[in-house]
Write a protein that holds these residues in place. Structure first.
Motif, PDB file in Angstrom:
ATOM      1  N   SER A  20       0.833  -1.203   0.000  1.00 30.28           N
ATOM      2  CA  SER A  20       0.000   0.000   0.000  1.00 30.28           C
ATOM      3  C   SER A  20       0.859   1.241   0.000  1.00 30.28           C
ATOM      4  O   SER A  20       1.071   1.851  -1.027  1.00 30.28           O
ATOM      5  CB  SER A  20      -0.979  -0.003   1.179  1.00 30.28           C
ATOM      6  N   CYS A  21       1.430   1.613   1.100  1.00 29.17           N
ATOM      7  CA  CYS A  21       2.161   2.888   1.144  1.00 29.17           C
ATOM      8  C   CYS A  21       3.405   2.741   1.997  1.00 29.17           C
ATOM      9  O   CYS A  21       3.397   3.059   3.174  1.00 29.17           O
ATOM     10  CB  CYS A  21       1.266   3.998   1.686  1.00 29.17           C
TER      11      CYS A  21
ATOM     12  N   SER B 232      -4.403   5.475  -6.966  1.00 28.77           N
ATOM     13  CA  SER B 232      -5.046   5.503  -5.666  1.00 28.77           C
ATOM     14  C   SER B 232      -6.103   4.408  -5.596  1.00 28.77           C
ATOM     15  O   SER B 232      -6.378   3.712  -6.571  1.00 28.77           O
ATOM     16  CB  SER B 232      -5.686   6.887  -5.460  1.00 28.77           C
ATOM     17  N   SER B 233      -6.709   4.264  -4.423  1.00 28.05           N
ATOM     18  CA  SER B 233      -7.802   3.307  -4.249  1.00 28.05           C
ATOM     19  C   SER B 233      -8.582   3.644  -2.989  1.00 28.05           C
ATOM     20  O   SER B 233      -7.997   3.979  -1.959  1.00 28.05           O
ATOM     21  CB  SER B 233      -7.274   1.875  -4.146  1.00 28.05           C
TER      22      SER B 233
ATOM     23  N   CYS C 140      -7.625   1.474   0.011  1.00 25.19           N
ATOM     24  CA  CYS C 140      -6.311   1.667   0.639  1.00 25.19           C
ATOM     25  C   CYS C 140      -6.447   2.720   1.735  1.00 25.19           C
ATOM     26  O   CYS C 140      -6.904   3.842   1.478  1.00 25.19           O
ATOM     27  CB  CYS C 140      -5.301   2.108  -0.415  1.00 25.19           C
TER      28      CYS C 140
ATOM     29  N   THR D  41      -4.329   4.564   3.228  1.00 29.90           N
ATOM     30  CA  THR D  41      -3.491   5.761   3.145  1.00 29.90           C
ATOM     31  C   THR D  41      -3.778   6.620   1.915  1.00 29.90           C
ATOM     32  O   THR D  41      -3.204   7.698   1.766  1.00 29.90           O
ATOM     33  CB  THR D  41      -2.002   5.357   3.142  1.00 29.90           C
ATOM     34  N   SER D  42      -4.668   6.150   1.041  1.00 27.63           N
ATOM     35  CA  SER D  42      -4.973   6.921  -0.164  1.00 27.63           C
ATOM     36  C   SER D  42      -5.772   8.199   0.095  1.00 27.63           C
ATOM     37  O   SER D  42      -5.550   9.202  -0.596  1.00 27.63           O
ATOM     38  CB  SER D  42      -5.712   6.049  -1.182  1.00 27.63           C
TER      39      SER D  42
ATOM     40  N   TRP E 170      -7.046  -3.594  -4.587  1.00 28.02           N
ATOM     41  CA  TRP E 170      -7.412  -3.612  -3.169  1.00 28.02           C
ATOM     42  C   TRP E 170      -8.887  -3.951  -2.972  1.00 28.02           C
ATOM     43  O   TRP E 170      -9.394  -3.900  -1.841  1.00 28.02           O
ATOM     44  CB  TRP E 170      -7.099  -2.264  -2.520  1.00 28.02           C
TER      45      TRP E 170
ATOM     46  N   THR F 145       0.031   1.782  -3.540  1.00 25.34           N
ATOM     47  CA  THR F 145      -0.791   2.989  -3.512  1.00 25.34           C
ATOM     48  C   THR F 145      -0.625   3.632  -2.134  1.00 25.34           C
ATOM     49  O   THR F 145      -0.364   2.940  -1.155  1.00 25.34           O
ATOM     50  CB  THR F 145      -2.283   2.662  -3.731  1.00 25.34           C
TER      51      THR F 145
END
Length: 267
Positions: free
Chosen positions: A7-8, A43-44, A47, A49-50, A81, A113
């Motif tokens: 993810s991040c 992005s998503s 997610c 952290t998006s 995701w 993402t």
């Protein structure tokens, strides 16, 4: 897609080292009129952290950072995701494929993402404000195309975009693609489940459709040409919230020039 995708994680921005195959014919006057920088966000809604990256992206579009550089912003919602309990209504495997192409072109280890890609040549984690602004400041810029656009709705559920103009970038025998994106801003989603459970998410510059206008090779910067793309529209389409971005990219997804149009409110 396999859930091993990240993810991040903290990552350093990186630049692609591929040779450029599209060059500009610049007069002295044109050198003073460089075109915009294209910034893409992967992005998503699935997610965690998006959302903060989306807020940063919206601020960038509002001009909160007082940059001297004109920008074109596009958000792609990936679909990998969706298994986490919430299916992103704007997610698409098409955008996942586009991000994967950047992973390969930029020699990255994996997909994650949220991620910013600037001019197709540099990337950073999309929550890193300073890294993003640094990438934008260092991004190469060429003159924007001189397209004139006309918009029509042949049917209630389709949009036709016709473009006529010059790329203002010389393309050699390796060629390049002229892409047209239809994006939407001002989107609000209530998330009842998933990583962002019980949050209200705001999304801007979300790419809803992406089509190739044409492929070109061995043309001069001043050569005029025209083309048309047709987009299928979605339920609730509102022209006042939408725009069109045109950009030229080579096989390595380097962006060489770009231009944007706001859709007329009455279509």
């Amino acid at each position: 897609m396999a859930p091993r995708l990240l993810s991040c994680l903290g990552r350093r921005s990186s630049d692609s080292k591929h040779d450029d195959k599209v060059t500009a014919d610049l007069t002295t006057e044109e050198q003073r009129r460089y075109g915009p920088v294209l910034v893409e966000l992967f992005s998503s809604q699935g997610c965690a952290t998006s959302p903060s990256a989306e807020v940063l992206f919206s601020r960038l579009g509002r001009g909160d950072f007082n940059l001297d550089v004109p920008l074109i912003l596009l958000t792609y919602h990936v679909d990998y995701w969706d298994y986490m309990g919430w299916k992103d209504p704007f997610g698409s495997s098409q955008w996942t494929v586009r991000q994967k192409a950047y992973v390969e072109a930029l020699n990255l280890d994996t997909m994650f993402t949220p991620q910013f890609v600037v001019q197709g040549r540099a990337q950073c984690v999309a929550n890193e404000e300073e890294a993003l602004l640094s990438c934008i400041a260092a991004a190469p810029r060429l003159p924007a195309p001189t397209f004139q656009a006309t918009f029509e709705k042949p049917t209630p559920d389709s949009l036709q975009v016709s473009l006529t103009g010059a790329l203002r970038s010389k393309v050699d025998q390796e060629g390049a693609n002229v892409m047209v994106a239809l994006y939407e801003s001002g989107l609000i989603t209530n998330c009842p489940s998933g990583a962002n459970k019980d949050r209200v998410l705001a999304n801007d510059y979300v790419v809803r459709r992406l089509e190739k206008l044409c492929s070109v090779k061995e043309i001069s910067a001043k050569k005029m040409f025209s083309g048309t793309v047709n987009f299928s529209l979605w339920e609730g389409f509102n022209a006042a919230k939408c725009g069109v971005a045109v950009f030229v990219e080579n096989a390595s997804h380097h962006i060489f020039s770009s231009q944007k149009f706001q859709l007329p409110e009455k279509l």
